[in-house]
Motif scaffolding. Structure first.
Motif, PDB file in Angstrom:
ATOM      1  N   THR A   7       0.844  -1.195   0.000  1.00 24.51           N
ATOM      2  CA  THR A   7       0.000   0.000   0.000  1.00 24.51           C
ATOM      3  C   THR A   7       0.872   1.234   0.000  1.00 24.51           C
ATOM      4  O   THR A   7       2.090   1.170   0.168  1.00 24.51           O
ATOM      5  CB  THR A   7      -0.900   0.012   1.251  1.00 24.51           C
ATOM      6  N   ALA A   8       0.251   2.378  -0.156  1.00 23.89           N
ATOM      7  CA  ALA A   8       0.989   3.641  -0.179  1.00 23.89           C
ATOM      8  C   ALA A   8       1.685   3.871   1.149  1.00 23.89           C
ATOM      9  O   ALA A   8       2.813   4.368   1.205  1.00 23.89           O
ATOM     10  CB  ALA A   8       0.044   4.786  -0.519  1.00 23.89           C
ATOM     11  N   SER A   9       1.047   3.508   2.237  1.00 24.19           N
ATOM     12  CA  SER A   9       1.666   3.708   3.551  1.00 24.19           C
ATOM     13  C   SER A   9       2.858   2.769   3.728  1.00 24.19           C
ATOM     14  O   SER A   9       3.867   3.142   4.320  1.00 24.19           O
ATOM     15  CB  SER A   9       0.630   3.535   4.655  1.00 24.19           C
ATOM     16  N   ASP A  10       2.799   1.577   3.183  1.00 18.52           N
ATOM     17  CA  ASP A  10       3.933   0.654   3.235  1.00 18.52           C
ATOM     18  C   ASP A  10       5.098   1.194   2.418  1.00 18.52           C
ATOM     19  O   ASP A  10       6.271   1.106   2.836  1.00 18.52           O
ATOM     20  CB  ASP A  10       3.540  -0.731   2.710  1.00 18.52           C
ATOM     21  N   GLN A  11       4.800   1.747   1.282  1.00 24.68           N
ATOM     22  CA  GLN A  11       5.851   2.308   0.426  1.00 24.68           C
ATOM     23  C   GLN A  11       6.519   3.495   1.117  1.00 24.68           C
ATOM     24  O   GLN A  11       7.735   3.665   1.037  1.00 24.68           O
ATOM     25  CB  GLN A  11       5.284   2.719  -0.925  1.00 24.68           C
ATOM     26  N   ARG A  12       5.725   4.347   1.781  1.00 25.08           N
ATOM     27  CA  ARG A  12       6.303   5.470   2.511  1.00 25.08           C
ATOM     28  C   ARG A  12       7.200   4.982   3.639  1.00 25.08           C
ATOM     29  O   ARG A  12       8.272   5.513   3.874  1.00 25.08           O
ATOM     30  CB  ARG A  12       5.203   6.366   3.077  1.00 25.08           C
ATOM     31  N   GLN A  13       6.765   3.954   4.321  1.00 22.31           N
ATOM     32  CA  GLN A  13       7.555   3.395   5.414  1.00 22.31           C
ATOM     33  C   GLN A  13       8.866   2.817   4.877  1.00 22.31           C
ATOM     34  O   GLN A  13       9.917   2.976   5.489  1.00 22.31           O
ATOM     35  CB  GLN A  13       6.762   2.330   6.160  1.00 22.31           C
ATOM     36  N   ILE A  14       8.825   2.173   3.741  1.00 25.79           N
ATOM     37  CA  ILE A  14      10.034   1.627   3.116  1.00 25.79           C
ATOM     38  C   ILE A  14      10.984   2.755   2.740  1.00 25.79           C
ATOM     39  O   ILE A  14      12.195   2.685   2.986  1.00 25.79           O
ATOM     40  CB  ILE A  14       9.666   0.759   1.895  1.00 25.79           C
TER      41      ILE A  14
END
Length: 102
Positions: A7-14
């Protein structure tokens, strides 16, 4: 359950994790470079000191040699005669001494 999608939040966290890891690596590299520079400076100082000490050792060895030669000279008849003439004013029998008038 993971569905295999990010998800977008996972990508930001990465991205944040990668940036943080990059910052940590950059700091580690900077610390290592500073440490290397300090060691290099210390090595230069130590090499200069070693050269000074080597020179000093050579001088002291020469001085020791000179002292040994002088010690040997003081045991010779020539030295004894020289001291007897200069300090005690002694001369050989039948020896004539000429002195300059002042």
């Amino acid at each position: 359950m993971p569905s295999g999608r990010t998800t977008a939040s996972d990508q930001r966290q990465i991205k944040v994790s990668l940036r943080l890891a990059s910052v940590v690596v950059a700091i580690m590299i900077a610390v290592i470079l500073v440490g290397c520079f300090q060691l290099y400076q210390k090595k230069r100082v130590n090499n200069a000191r070693a050269a000074e000490l080597t020179t000093e050792i050579s001088k002291e060895e020469q001085r020791t040699k000179d002292i040994e030669e002088y010690r040997e000279y003081t045991t010779t008849r020539e030295y004894v005669e020289e001291v007897a003439r200069e300090k005690l004013g002694l001369v050989y029998e039948n020896e004539v001494i000429f002195k300059e008038e002042e």
